[in-house]
Design a protein around this motif. Structure first.
Motif, mmCIF file in Angstrom:
data_model
loop_
_atom_site.group_PDB
_atom_site.id
_atom_site.type_symbol
_atom_site.label_atom_id
_atom_site.label_comp_id
_atom_site.label_asym_id
_atom_site.label_seq_id
_atom_site.Cartn_x
_atom_site.Cartn_y
_atom_site.Cartn_z
ATOM 1 N N ILE A 23 0.838 -1.208 0.000
ATOM 2 C CA ILE A 23 0.000 0.000 0.000
ATOM 3 C C ILE A 23 0.873 1.258 0.000
ATOM 4 C CG2 ILE A 23 -1.667 1.336 1.351
ATOM 5 C CD1 ILE A 23 -2.826 -1.333 2.338
ATOM 6 N N MET A 24 1.952 1.240 0.790
ATOM 7 C CA MET A 24 2.850 2.392 0.852
ATOM 8 C C MET A 24 3.472 2.694 -0.506
ATOM 9 S SD MET A 24 4.920 1.692 4.402
ATOM 10 C CE MET A 24 4.088 0.965 5.819
ATOM 11 N N LEU A 25 3.783 1.657 -1.265
ATOM 12 C CA LEU A 25 4.420 1.840 -2.574
ATOM 13 C C LEU A 25 3.423 2.216 -3.660
ATOM 14 C CD1 LEU A 25 6.930 -1.164 -2.648
ATOM 15 C CD2 LEU A 25 7.380 1.201 -1.959
ATOM 16 N N THR A 26 2.153 1.900 -3.448
ATOM 17 C CA THR A 26 1.153 2.027 -4.513
ATOM 18 C C THR A 26 0.327 3.300 -4.419
ATOM 19 O OG1 THR A 26 0.979 -0.393 -4.580
ATOM 20 C CG2 THR A 26 -0.772 0.866 -5.656
ATOM 21 N N SER A 76 2.976 4.176 11.943
ATOM 22 C CA SER A 76 3.822 5.368 12.092
ATOM 23 C C SER A 76 4.727 5.547 10.879
ATOM 24 C CB SER A 76 4.660 5.271 13.366
ATOM 25 O OG SER A 76 5.619 4.231 13.275
ATOM 26 N N LEU A 77 5.234 4.442 10.318
ATOM 27 C CA LEU A 77 6.061 4.527 9.115
ATOM 28 C C LEU A 77 5.252 5.088 7.949
ATOM 29 C CD1 LEU A 77 8.558 4.037 7.410
ATOM 30 C CD2 LEU A 77 7.897 1.625 7.219
ATOM 31 N N ALA A 78 4.013 4.639 7.797
ATOM 32 C CA ALA A 78 3.162 5.151 6.718
ATOM 33 C C ALA A 78 2.944 6.658 6.878
ATOM 34 C CB ALA A 78 1.824 4.416 6.714
ATOM 35 N N CYS A 79 2.696 7.102 8.103
ATOM 36 C CA CYS A 79 2.503 8.533 8.347
ATOM 37 C C CYS A 79 3.792 9.320 8.104
ATOM 38 C CB CYS A 79 2.005 8.761 9.769
ATOM 39 S SG CYS A 79 0.302 8.210 10.050
ATOM 40 N N SER A 80 4.927 8.743 8.482
ATOM 41 C CA SER A 80 6.209 9.408 8.263
ATOM 42 C C SER A 80 6.529 9.500 6.776
ATOM 43 C CB SER A 80 7.323 8.655 8.994
ATOM 44 O OG SER A 80 7.148 8.727 10.397
ATOM 45 N N LEU A 81 6.194 8.456 6.025
ATOM 46 C CA LEU A 81 6.380 8.500 4.577
ATOM 47 C C LEU A 81 5.485 9.566 3.947
ATOM 48 C CD1 LEU A 81 6.646 4.734 3.552
ATOM 49 C CD2 LEU A 81 8.334 6.512 3.080
ATOM 50 N N ALA A 100 9.917 12.543 9.562
ATOM 51 C CA ALA A 100 9.539 12.349 8.164
ATOM 52 C C ALA A 100 10.543 11.437 7.457
ATOM 53 C CB ALA A 100 9.455 13.690 7.453
ATOM 54 N N VAL A 101 10.033 10.526 6.655
ATOM 55 C CA VAL A 101 10.870 9.606 5.875
ATOM 56 C C VAL A 101 10.664 9.953 4.402
ATOM 57 C CG1 VAL A 101 11.316 7.195 5.271
ATOM 58 C CG2 VAL A 101 10.663 7.801 7.613
ATOM 59 N N LYS A 102 11.714 10.429 3.755
ATOM 60 C CA LYS A 102 11.586 10.965 2.395
ATOM 61 C C LYS A 102 11.858 9.924 1.307
ATOM 62 C CE LYS A 102 12.649 15.635 3.940
ATOM 63 N NZ LYS A 102 13.489 16.846 3.781
ATOM 64 N N LYS A 103 12.358 8.774 1.696
ATOM 65 C CA LYS A 103 12.654 7.737 0.718
ATOM 66 C C LYS A 103 11.984 6.441 1.146
ATOM 67 C CE LYS A 103 16.529 5.064 -1.146
ATOM 68 N NZ LYS A 103 17.992 4.805 -1.047
ATOM 69 N N ASN A 104 11.313 5.788 0.209
ATOM 70 C CA ASN A 104 10.676 4.515 0.537
ATOM 71 C C ASN A 104 11.725 3.507 0.999
ATOM 72 O OD1 ASN A 104 8.122 5.387 -0.214
ATOM 73 N ND2 ASN A 104 8.354 4.692 -2.334
ATOM 74 N N PHE A 128 10.787 4.803 12.719
ATOM 75 C CA PHE A 128 11.644 4.197 11.692
ATOM 76 C C PHE A 128 12.942 4.980 11.509
ATOM 77 C CE2 PHE A 128 13.123 3.889 7.289
ATOM 78 C CZ PHE A 128 13.318 2.518 7.186
ATOM 79 N N ASP A 129 12.876 6.321 11.503
ATOM 80 C CA ASP A 129 14.085 7.105 11.269
ATOM 81 C C ASP A 129 15.102 6.913 12.379
ATOM 82 O OD1 ASP A 129 13.708 10.114 12.950
ATOM 83 O OD2 ASP A 129 12.040 8.723 12.762
ATOM 84 N N ASP A 130 14.636 6.748 13.625
ATOM 85 C CA ASP A 130 15.549 6.484 14.741
ATOM 86 C C ASP A 130 16.178 5.104 14.595
ATOM 87 O OD1 ASP A 130 15.159 8.934 16.095
ATOM 88 O OD2 ASP A 130 13.306 8.188 16.984
ATOM 89 N N TYR A 131 15.358 4.115 14.230
ATOM 90 C CA TYR A 131 15.889 2.766 14.042
ATOM 91 C C TYR A 131 16.878 2.729 12.876
ATOM 92 C CZ TYR A 131 16.240 -2.183 13.004
ATOM 93 O OH TYR A 131 16.735 -3.433 12.746
ATOM 94 N N GLN A 132 16.564 3.413 11.800
ATOM 95 C CA GLN A 132 17.442 3.427 10.625
ATOM 96 C C GLN A 132 18.793 4.058 10.965
ATOM 97 O OE1 GLN A 132 16.256 5.923 7.264
ATOM 98 N NE2 GLN A 132 16.758 4.246 5.867
#
Length: 377
Positions: A23-26, A76-81, A100-104, A128-132
């Protein structure tokens, strides 16, 4: 055997993550995060209902607990994306811009986030950004870029002492749970003799019984935080002396909870990572009735025992009332240190009473015994 059974159900998390990833990619921002949120809450709701059918009121370790944490991660990842796809970042709040996550993410990055060995079972939740940043070894750099640190070195500090401290407190909370819970068992509230006691005795028992339930949560959160810190994850910044603060995934400030002077302070320090998730996914995005939406989502996320909804609906009423009281009455007590101290004493005692009144139904779970206690206090 229960632990093995839990991992036989791991396909729930895999299925949930892969469908959400598709869903995130589509889908575009605006609909993508809503669809992921609805899928996540729907999936965990079905699991909650199924669990209540086969293990009503029980504590069997199944996939429901880990799935609840994964709902937080994926939504939360979907919202950050979605935030990362906003062209004008100035329209976002500081918190939304920070996460905010700017790259899938790649599929490997997503599965790494979902199945990280130190927080798959009981969390705690992390963005996700903290984990990454942690997994790529860029935590210190991320903190410096965010102006959250005075530390100039890019080396990661040792978690030895923070982990040791949290393990010590975890055993202390186990000791409290084993010694205090038998003195004030929750079954006391179900007994007919409870109804015959005076109002003050009833409230005293409600306060003590609900207080005795908290150490088991402190234990689980301390162990989870220690496991994450031991893996090197959990630095939120540095203090004025340049020492690392290992509280990024801290779930409870026990002193603030047990000695709080308002319901807001308590809510800000209880299950903190879930509060961060609710603020990021719900509070910052719904256009109206923000607090009501937060309590409604929190109740659904926990499950479908009536006691949850009694607690969260009552919590919404008390939180709303508390804001009004603070706005109207607090200024009357700010004239001197003595009056400020008196105000703190009154609000601290009041919060103890309110906390007991709010949370006993959360522990009782069922409607009838919760209603009986409500009726008699």
């Amino acid at each position: 055997m229960q632990f093995i059974s839990c991992y036989r159900q791991i396909w729930h998390i895999l299925f949930h993550s892969l469908i959400s990833y598709a869903i995130m990619l589509t889908f575009p921002a605006g609909s993508m995060e809503i669809l992921v949120f609805l899928l996540s809450m729907g999936h965990v709701s079905v699991c909650h209902i199924y669990r209540q059918l086969y293990d009503y009121g029980g504590y069997t370790l199944d996939i429901t607990g880990p799935l609840m944490i994964n709902v937080q991660r994926i939504s939360s990842l979907a919202c950050s994306l979605a935030d990362g796809r906003v062209k004008d970042q100035s329209k976002l709040s500081s918190s939304r811009k920070q996460h905010a996550v700017k790259k899938n993410p790649s599929l490997l990055e997503l599965l790494s986030y979902v199945f990280s060995f130190h927080n798959t079972i009981c969390g705690p939740f992390a963005f996700f950004d903290d984990y990454q940043a942690f997994i790529e070894g860029n935590t210190a750099k991320k903190l410096q870029n965010g102006d959250m640190s005075k530390q100039s070195s890019s080396s990661e500090p040792s978690p030895f002492w923070p982990v040791l401290k949290k393990i010590f407190f975890a055993f202390f909370y186990v000791f409290l749970a084993l010694k205090v819970v038998p003195i004030f068992p929750i079954s006391t509230l179900r007994e007919s003799s409870f109804q015959d006691k005076s109002f003050l005795i009833k409230m005293f028992l409600v306060i003590m019984i609900t207080t005795a339930q908290r150490p088991k949560y402190y234990f689980a959160w301390s162990i989870g935080e220690a496991a994450n810190n031991n893996a090197g994850f959990g630095i939120s910044g540095y203090d004025g002396k340049g020492n690392a603060k290992w509280d990024l995934v801290n779930n409870a400030d026990v002193a603030q909870i047990e000695f709080c002077t308002s319901l807001k302070v308590l809510l800000d320090n209880w299950n903190k990572t879930t509060t961060y998730w609710l603020r990021h996914v719900v509070y910052d995005r719904v256009p109206a009735f923000k607090m009501l939406a937060v309590f409604a989502v929190s109740g659904t996320w926990h499950g479908f025992y009536p006691g949850y909804y009694i607690t969260f609906f009552t919590g919404f009423l008390f939180t709303t009332a508390g804001r009004s009281i603070r706005k109207c009455i607090r200024p009357m007590f700010q004239g001197s240190k003595q009056s400020q101290f008196l105000y703190d004493v009154i609000t601290s005692i009041s919060t103890r009473v309110v906390l007991g009144y709010l949370t006993f139904s959360f522990v009782l779970l069922e409607f009838e015994p919760s209603w009986i206690v409500l009726k008699y206090v």
